[in-house]
Scaffold this active site. Sequence first.
Site, PDB file in Angstrom:
ATOM      1  N   LYS A 161      19.398  24.393  -7.574  1.00  0.00           N
ATOM      2  CA  LYS A 161      18.537  23.230  -7.774  1.00  0.00           C
ATOM      3  C   LYS A 161      17.190  23.649  -8.364  1.00  0.00           C
ATOM      4  CE  LYS A 161      16.101  21.143  -4.556  1.00  0.00           C
ATOM      5  NZ  LYS A 161      15.671  20.336  -3.383  1.00  0.00           N
TER       6      LYS A 161
ATOM      7  N   ASP B  56      19.143  16.845  -6.108  1.00  0.00           N
ATOM      8  CA  ASP B  56      18.398  16.734  -4.863  1.00  0.00           C
ATOM      9  C   ASP B  56      19.049  15.634  -4.027  1.00  0.00           C
ATOM     10  OD1 ASP B  56      17.666  14.359  -6.056  1.00  0.00           O
ATOM     11  OD2 ASP B  56      15.514  14.603  -5.653  1.00  0.00           O
TER      12      ASP B  56
END
Length: 215
Positions: free
Chosen positions: A125, A143
Amino acid sequence: MKIPNPPRVRVRRLVKLLAGLYPDAHCALNHENPLQLLIATILSAQCTDVRVNLVTPALFARYPDVNAFAAVEQEELEKAIQSTGFFRNKARNIIACCKQIIAEHGGQVPNTMEQLVPLAGVGRKTANVILGNAFEVPGITVDTHVGRLSRRMSLTVETDPEKVERDLMSLIPQKEWTLFSHRMIFHGRQVCHSRKPNCAGCTLAKVCPQIGVEN
């Protein structure tokens, strides 16, 4: 159970509608260079972007480069970032990460997924945030908002972020990956909330099957 890929026409409409809703979508973390974005992204774990942006101006003024972050005492850095939460672990990762960047990458934040992921405090991420926003390398940042919306929109049934990322990569045109992530995050914050999504007022309702949403 794996669902079939949604029709490509629906995905194209979704991408187009999101672009119309959020033409100015961007990374919400304030930064001036790849290192600042890396530090800010590490700080953003379990913390709002607003809070991070309140902390980073003084932080970056005090520690202006990778050498400064690598040399700081952990306790000192902890005090500077305490309000972001989980500050001990974050401080430890930031210092270790910057030492790795100096030792392994000549003091420059690397620009490939393969080089970013091994850094302390950096997962896929964080790596995708840096690649997409600091180096213009397309990447999908999964997310909590992107994961939740992707499942509601029947773009994936997965809960593991890496599997969600893989499914989205197979559906979304590569050139759209970075902005698609930003637009999904904007939509998750403004309209498609976790507990009470505003489906009645949502422009995407016509292309969203609203999986898991109670009517």
